[in-house]
Scaffold this motif. Structure first.
Motif, PDB file in Angstrom:
ATOM      1  N   MET A  67       0.821  -1.206   0.000  1.00 51.75           N
ATOM      2  CA  MET A  67       0.000   0.000   0.000  1.00 51.75           C
ATOM      3  C   MET A  67       0.857   1.259   0.000  1.00 51.75           C
ATOM      4  O   MET A  67       0.482   2.282  -0.589  1.00 51.75           O
ATOM      5  CB  MET A  67      -0.947  -0.013   1.204  1.00 51.75           C
ATOM      6  CG  MET A  67      -2.008  -1.115   1.149  1.00 51.75           C
ATOM      7  SD  MET A  67      -2.939  -1.151  -0.415  1.00 51.75           S
ATOM      8  CE  MET A  67      -3.725   0.466  -0.361  1.00 51.75           C
ATOM      9  N   HIS A  68       2.021   1.200   0.617  1.00 44.93           N
ATOM     10  CA  HIS A  68       2.906   2.375   0.578  1.00 44.93           C
ATOM     11  C   HIS A  68       3.470   2.572  -0.824  1.00 44.93           C
ATOM     12  O   HIS A  68       3.577   3.708  -1.298  1.00 44.93           O
ATOM     13  CB  HIS A  68       4.035   2.232   1.600  1.00 44.93           C
ATOM     14  CG  HIS A  68       4.731   3.533   1.881  1.00 44.93           C
ATOM     15  ND1 HIS A  68       4.125   4.568   2.557  1.00 44.93           N
ATOM     16  CD2 HIS A  68       5.972   3.978   1.555  1.00 44.93           C
ATOM     17  CE1 HIS A  68       4.954   5.586   2.657  1.00 44.93           C
ATOM     18  NE2 HIS A  68       6.093   5.259   2.049  1.00 44.93           N
ATOM     19  N   PHE A  69       3.825   1.470  -1.496  1.00 37.61           N
ATOM     20  CA  PHE A  69       4.264   1.574  -2.895  1.00 37.61           C
ATOM     21  C   PHE A  69       3.164   2.208  -3.748  1.00 37.61           C
ATOM     22  O   PHE A  69       3.457   2.936  -4.706  1.00 37.61           O
ATOM     23  CB  PHE A  69       4.611   0.195  -3.461  1.00 37.61           C
ATOM     24  CG  PHE A  69       5.999  -0.285  -3.142  1.00 37.61           C
ATOM     25  CD1 PHE A  69       7.104   0.468  -3.479  1.00 37.61           C
ATOM     26  CD2 PHE A  69       6.193  -1.510  -2.524  1.00 37.61           C
ATOM     27  CE1 PHE A  69       8.402   0.017  -3.206  1.00 37.61           C
ATOM     28  CE2 PHE A  69       7.472  -1.972  -2.233  1.00 37.61           C
ATOM     29  CZ  PHE A  69       8.579  -1.201  -2.576  1.00 37.61           C
ATOM     30  N   LEU A  70       1.922   1.928  -3.420  1.00 39.71           N
ATOM     31  CA  LEU A  70       0.768   2.439  -4.175  1.00 39.71           C
ATOM     32  C   LEU A  70       0.269   3.783  -3.630  1.00 39.71           C
ATOM     33  O   LEU A  70      -0.806   4.244  -4.027  1.00 39.71           O
ATOM     34  CB  LEU A  70      -0.365   1.419  -4.147  1.00 39.71           C
ATOM     35  CG  LEU A  70      -0.088   0.096  -4.883  1.00 39.71           C
ATOM     36  CD1 LEU A  70      -1.168  -0.928  -4.569  1.00 39.71           C
ATOM     37  CD2 LEU A  70       0.005   0.335  -6.384  1.00 39.71           C
ATOM     38  N   HIS A  71       1.053   4.379  -2.731  1.00 41.41           N
ATOM     39  CA  HIS A  71       0.690   5.679  -2.145  1.00 41.41           C
ATOM     40  C   HIS A  71      -0.700   5.623  -1.507  1.00 41.41           C
ATOM     41  O   HIS A  71      -1.479   6.573  -1.578  1.00 41.41           O
ATOM     42  CB  HIS A  71       0.779   6.785  -3.201  1.00 41.41           C
ATOM     43  CG  HIS A  71       2.092   6.801  -3.928  1.00 41.41           C
ATOM     44  ND1 HIS A  71       3.270   7.173  -3.325  1.00 41.41           N
ATOM     45  CD2 HIS A  71       2.414   6.448  -5.210  1.00 41.41           C
ATOM     46  CE1 HIS A  71       4.271   7.064  -4.198  1.00 41.41           C
ATOM     47  NE2 HIS A  71       3.781   6.627  -5.340  1.00 41.41           N
ATOM     48  N   ASN A  72      -0.981   4.460  -0.902  1.00 41.59           N
ATOM     49  CA  ASN A  72      -2.230   4.218  -0.159  1.00 41.59           C
ATOM     50  C   ASN A  72      -3.490   4.370  -1.011  1.00 41.59           C
ATOM     51  O   ASN A  72      -4.568   4.677  -0.488  1.00 41.59           O
ATOM     52  CB  ASN A  72      -2.295   5.120   1.077  1.00 41.59           C
ATOM     53  CG  ASN A  72      -1.233   4.754   2.096  1.00 41.59           C
ATOM     54  OD1 ASN A  72      -1.089   3.584   2.454  1.00 41.59           O
ATOM     55  ND2 ASN A  72      -0.465   5.729   2.551  1.00 41.59           N
ATOM     56  N   ASN A  73      -3.358   4.120  -2.299  1.00 37.60           N
ATOM     57  CA  ASN A  73      -4.534   4.044  -3.174  1.00 37.60           C
ATOM     58  C   ASN A  73      -5.232   2.709  -2.885  1.00 37.60           C
ATOM     59  O   ASN A  73      -4.690   1.644  -3.151  1.00 37.60           O
ATOM     60  CB  ASN A  73      -4.093   4.116  -4.634  1.00 37.60           C
ATOM     61  CG  ASN A  73      -5.267   4.100  -5.605  1.00 37.60           C
ATOM     62  OD1 ASN A  73      -6.333   3.556  -5.309  1.00 37.60           O
ATOM     63  ND2 ASN A  73      -5.088   4.691  -6.765  1.00 37.60           N
ATOM     64  N   GLU A  74      -6.446   2.779  -2.348  1.00 40.50           N
ATOM     65  CA  GLU A  74      -7.138   1.576  -1.869  1.00 40.50           C
ATOM     66  C   GLU A  74      -8.046   0.924  -2.907  1.00 40.50           C
ATOM     67  O   GLU A  74      -8.823   0.026  -2.564  1.00 40.50           O
ATOM     68  CB  GLU A  74      -7.949   1.933  -0.617  1.00 40.50           C
ATOM     69  CG  GLU A  74      -7.078   2.400   0.544  1.00 40.50           C
ATOM     70  CD  GLU A  74      -7.891   2.658   1.803  1.00 40.50           C
ATOM     71  OE1 GLU A  74      -9.132   2.503   1.759  1.00 40.50           O
ATOM     72  OE2 GLU A  74      -7.285   3.014   2.837  1.00 40.50           O
ATOM     73  N   THR A  75      -7.937   1.321  -4.167  1.00 38.11           N
ATOM     74  CA  THR A  75      -8.829   0.790  -5.202  1.00 38.11           C
ATOM     75  C   THR A  75      -8.844  -0.740  -5.223  1.00 38.11           C
ATOM     76  O   THR A  75      -9.910  -1.364  -5.333  1.00 38.11           O
ATOM     77  CB  THR A  75      -8.418   1.314  -6.591  1.00 38.11           C
ATOM     78  OG1 THR A  75      -8.430   2.745  -6.572  1.00 38.11           O
ATOM     79  CG2 THR A  75      -9.367   0.799  -7.670  1.00 38.11           C
ATOM     80  N   TYR A  76      -7.682  -1.354  -5.129  1.00 34.89           N
ATOM     81  CA  TYR A  76      -7.587  -2.814  -5.213  1.00 34.89           C
ATOM     82  C   TYR A  76      -7.134  -3.438  -3.888  1.00 34.89           C
ATOM     83  O   TYR A  76      -6.636  -4.561  -3.873  1.00 34.89           O
ATOM     84  CB  TYR A  76      -6.622  -3.209  -6.332  1.00 34.89           C
ATOM     85  CG  TYR A  76      -7.093  -2.808  -7.705  1.00 34.89           C
ATOM     86  CD1 TYR A  76      -8.113  -3.504  -8.354  1.00 34.89           C
ATOM     87  CD2 TYR A  76      -6.526  -1.712  -8.368  1.00 34.89           C
ATOM     88  CE1 TYR A  76      -8.555  -3.137  -9.613  1.00 34.89           C
ATOM     89  CE2 TYR A  76      -6.965  -1.335  -9.633  1.00 34.89           C
ATOM     90  CZ  TYR A  76      -7.970  -2.054 -10.245  1.00 34.89           C
ATOM     91  OH  TYR A  76      -8.401  -1.684 -11.503  1.00 34.89           O
ATOM     92  N   MET A  77      -7.363  -2.735  -2.814  1.00 32.67           N
ATOM     93  CA  MET A  77      -6.863  -3.212  -1.519  1.00 32.67           C
ATOM     94  C   MET A  77      -7.456  -4.556  -1.120  1.00 32.67           C
ATOM     95  O   MET A  77      -6.754  -5.431  -0.593  1.00 32.67           O
ATOM     96  CB  MET A  77      -7.146  -2.173  -0.441  1.00 32.67           C
ATOM     97  CG  MET A  77      -6.458  -2.470   0.886  1.00 32.67           C
ATOM     98  SD  MET A  77      -6.655  -1.097   2.043  1.00 32.67           S
ATOM     99  CE  MET A  77      -5.753  -1.722   3.459  1.00 32.67           C
ATOM    100  N   ASP A  78      -8.749  -4.758  -1.359  1.00 35.27           N
ATOM    101  CA  ASP A  78      -9.370  -6.040  -1.011  1.00 35.27           C
ATOM    102  C   ASP A  78      -8.804  -7.185  -1.839  1.00 35.27           C
ATOM    103  O   ASP A  78      -8.586  -8.296  -1.323  1.00 35.27           O
ATOM    104  CB  ASP A  78     -10.886  -5.970  -1.194  1.00 35.27           C
ATOM    105  CG  ASP A  78     -11.569  -5.191  -0.076  1.00 35.27           C
ATOM    106  OD1 ASP A  78     -10.904  -4.856   0.916  1.00 35.27           O
ATOM    107  OD2 ASP A  78     -12.781  -4.907  -0.206  1.00 35.27           O
ATOM    108  N   VAL A  79      -8.552  -6.929  -3.113  1.00 42.30           N
ATOM    109  CA  VAL A  79      -7.979  -7.969  -3.977  1.00 42.30           C
ATOM    110  C   VAL A  79      -6.559  -8.293  -3.513  1.00 42.30           C
ATOM    111  O   VAL A  79      -6.161  -9.466  -3.481  1.00 42.30           O
ATOM    112  CB  VAL A  79      -7.972  -7.529  -5.455  1.00 42.30           C
ATOM    113  CG1 VAL A  79      -7.381  -8.626  -6.330  1.00 42.30           C
ATOM    114  CG2 VAL A  79      -9.384  -7.195  -5.915  1.00 42.30           C
TER     115      VAL A  79
END
Length: 221
Positions: free
Chosen positions: A79-91
């Motif tokens: 999530m840090h690599f993704l700058h905490n973009n949660e779009t696909y967090m559940d996946v």
């Protein structure tokens, strides 16, 4: 003169090879300045992770706490690599539950295929895109070189995150060392690295040929 010519060619090749190796090593350890600008957000709970993982607690046994903590460390880095973009967090969460699960369900070091199969069976509510992403995360999490494909940024985030944690932070994949230490302090190993070291002999004893023949299958170029 011919010998001297080929000697020079060989030296040139060796120098180029050493430069390539040096560059590869440098980029494995170089910190990404952007990732260091913000504190890393520690993740210790996910409803998706807990929902799927509890079903396998009886199979994972004494390795459960270590594997659970591994999942959350990798999720935190991802999530840090993704700058905490949660779009696909559940996946990402579901993929991480299943990414190594074949180690216990099938008792094999060649666990990618059974892990991906179980994840696919559990993802009945996911779209085709989400199922593809989940599978790509699982089958490519030990890939040596960057993943190129659909939702590549997400797959890459998890791939790099798993390399960081699987090596106990020896590889940082651009993640600032201070963040790695913060994560390790917040989410302890709980025996995970002992499991990695001894699960091969647990299944195959001293049959190192069998251990190697299985474990080599989890790596992709």
């Amino acid at each position: 003169e011919i010998i001297q010519y080929f000697t020079m060619l060989n030296l040139g090749f060796i120098l180029q090879l050493l430069l390539c190796i040096g560059a590869a090593v440098y980029f494995q350890f170089k910190e990404n300045e952007i990732l260091g600008r913000n504190d890393i957000k520690i993740i210790t709970h996910s409803d998706v992770v807990e929902h799927h993982l509890k079903k396998y607690k009886h199979l994972i046994g004494d390795d459960f706490d270590g594997y659970r903590n591994h999942i959350y460390r990798v999720m935190t880095y991802s999530m840090h690599f993704l700058h905490n973009n949660e779009t696909y967090m559940d996946v990402i969460g579901s993929a991480l539950v299943f990414h190594d699960i074949g180690l216990w369900t099938d008792k094999t070091l060649a666990y990618l295929v059974p892990s991906a199969r179980l994840a696919n069976d559990a993802g009945k509510t996911y779209s085709t895109e989400e199922l593809t992403l989940q599978e790509n995360i699982i089958v490519n999490h030990h890939k040596i070189w960057p993943f190129k494909g659909e939702n590549g940024a997400v797959v890459e985030a998890v791939r790099k995150a798993d390399w960081i944690d699987a090596t106990n932070g020896m590889l940082n994949k651009g993640m600032p060392w201070k963040h790695i230490q913060t994560v390790k302090d917040a989410i302890p190993a709980a025996g995970f690295y002992n499991t990695l070291a001894e699960i091969g002999p647990r299944y195959h004893g001293n049959n190192f040929k069998k251990i190697f023949s299985e474990i080599i299958t989890i790596y992709r170029w």
